[in-house]
Design an enzyme around this catalytic site. Structure first.
Site, PDB file in Angstrom:
ATOM      1  N   CYS A  78       0.834  -1.202   0.000  1.00 57.33           N
ATOM      2  CA  CYS A  78       0.000   0.000   0.000  1.00 57.33           C
ATOM      3  C   CYS A  78       0.877   1.264   0.000  1.00 57.33           C
ATOM      4  O   CYS A  78       1.490   1.561  -1.012  1.00 57.33           O
ATOM      5  CB  CYS A  78      -0.996  -0.078   1.147  1.00 57.33           C
ATOM      6  SG  CYS A  78      -2.466   0.907   0.848  1.00 57.33           S
ATOM      7  N   HIS A 174      -3.158  -5.093   1.692  1.00 59.13           N
ATOM      8  CA  HIS A 174      -2.439  -5.274   2.961  1.00 59.13           C
ATOM      9  C   HIS A 174      -2.424  -6.742   3.381  1.00 59.13           C
ATOM     10  O   HIS A 174      -3.232  -7.141   4.231  1.00 59.13           O
ATOM     11  CB  HIS A 174      -3.141  -4.493   4.080  1.00 59.13           C
ATOM     12  CG  HIS A 174      -3.043  -3.016   3.967  1.00 59.13           C
ATOM     13  ND1 HIS A 174      -1.962  -2.299   4.434  1.00 59.13           N
ATOM     14  CD2 HIS A 174      -3.897  -2.113   3.462  1.00 59.13           C
ATOM     15  CE1 HIS A 174      -2.154  -1.020   4.218  1.00 59.13           C
ATOM     16  NE2 HIS A 174      -3.327  -0.876   3.626  1.00 59.13           N
ATOM     17  N   GLU A 176      -0.519  -8.028   5.371  1.00 60.90           N
ATOM     18  CA  GLU A 176      -0.159  -8.053   6.802  1.00 60.90           C
ATOM     19  C   GLU A 176      -1.385  -7.938   7.708  1.00 60.90           C
ATOM     20  O   GLU A 176      -1.282  -8.175   8.906  1.00 60.90           O
ATOM     21  CB  GLU A 176       0.871  -6.951   7.116  1.00 60.90           C
ATOM     22  CG  GLU A 176       0.369  -5.508   7.085  1.00 60.90           C
ATOM     23  CD  GLU A 176       0.277  -4.893   5.676  1.00 60.90           C
ATOM     24  OE1 GLU A 176       0.292  -5.646   4.684  1.00 60.90           O
ATOM     25  OE2 GLU A 176       0.155  -3.652   5.586  1.00 60.90           O
TER      26      GLU A 176
HETATM   27  N1  GLN Z   1      -3.299   6.317   0.513  1.00 60.25           N
HETATM   28  C1  GLN Z   1      -2.151   6.063   1.326  1.00 60.25           C
HETATM   29  C2  GLN Z   1      -0.916   6.736   0.771  1.00 60.25           C
HETATM   30  O1  GLN Z   1      -0.893   7.336  -0.235  1.00 60.25           O
HETATM   31  C3  GLN Z   1      -1.859   4.586   1.490  1.00 60.25           C
HETATM   32  C4  GLN Z   1      -2.889   3.926   2.369  1.00 60.25           C
HETATM   33  C5  GLN Z   1      -2.444   2.685   3.038  1.00 60.25           C
HETATM   34  O2  GLN Z   1      -1.253   2.359   3.129  1.00 60.25           O
HETATM   35  N2  GLN Z   1      -3.410   2.001   3.607  1.00 60.25           N
HETATM   36  O3  GLN Z   1       0.092   6.630   1.388  1.00 60.25           O
END
Ligand code: GLN
Length: 200
Positions: A78, A174, A176
């Site tokens: 992410c 994610h 994790e």
């Molecule tokens: N939108 C977030 C970003 O740009 C990422 C979100 C996340 O890691 N759950 O960092």
């Protein structure tokens, strides 16, 4: 092999728990000294603009980038995927793109927090992995050297959600945050194979 988890912000303990479940040693990385002690890195989910800012203020950005360029295996989830990308759409103007994965990502490309959702995606071999998307980056372009390992279709065609380039793995979702360890195991295998190739 010791895997470092970038511990400036985000879901650090969840990644360390996943690695521990696989019998892999990990340690948090907040400083250059801690970076020197690890063989591979996880860049966790969280907020990429905050992590990027802390990378700059902690002095870690340059040393981390140079270890990664030397071929250190890395896994970004992410926000971590956003950091590893070569191009960020809708990032902050001062937000660095480390360029270890030749992909363009659109931040929050699956919607804002309220649009967070759970799904599942199929990997090669038919294994399904649960996928949790929270303000997730959408991979809008992937270069020729990028292998797409899983996709999701939210109604507008299939988009990559798990990609690999050499020993660098990136997930929009994610892994994790679920008990399934398939994707972490994939990274551990990639990192171990890359280390044994280097040490041959
Ligand atoms: N939108 C977030 C970003 O740009 C990422 C979100 C996340 O890691 N759950 O960092």
């Amino acid at each position: 092999m010791r895997v470092g988890v970038l511990a400036l912000q985000g879901d650090v303990s969840e990644h360390r728990a996943a690695l521990a479940d696989l019998g892999v040693d990990s340690s948090p990385v907040r400083s250059v000294a801690e970076l020197d002690g690890v063989d591979a890195m996880v860049l966790p989910g969280g907020e990429s603009t905050a992590i990027a800012h802390l990378l700059v203020t902690s002095g870690l950005l340059g040393p981390l980038e140079s270890r990664l360029r030397q071929g250190m295996p890395a896994f970004g989830t992410c926000a971590g995927l956003v950091l590893l990308a070569s191009s960020i759409t809708d990032g902050r103007p001062d937000q660095p793109a480390l360029g270890l994965l030749d992909v363009t990502v659109l931040r929050n490309g699956y919607g804002r927090q309220v649009a967070s959702f759970e799904s599942s995606s199929e990997l090669a071999g038919g294994v399904r992995v649960p996928t949790v998307f929270i303000r997730a980056p959408r991979i809008t372009e992937a270069g020729d050297g990028v292998e797409v390992l899983a996709t999701i279709d939210v109604g507008d065609g299939a988009h990559p959600v798990l990609v690999r380039q050499g020993a660098v793995l990136g997930a929009s979702f994610h892994p994790e945050l679920t008990p399934d360890r398939t994707v972490h195991a994939l990274f551990v295998d990639l990192a171990s194979a890359s280390r044994s190739a280097v040490h041959k």
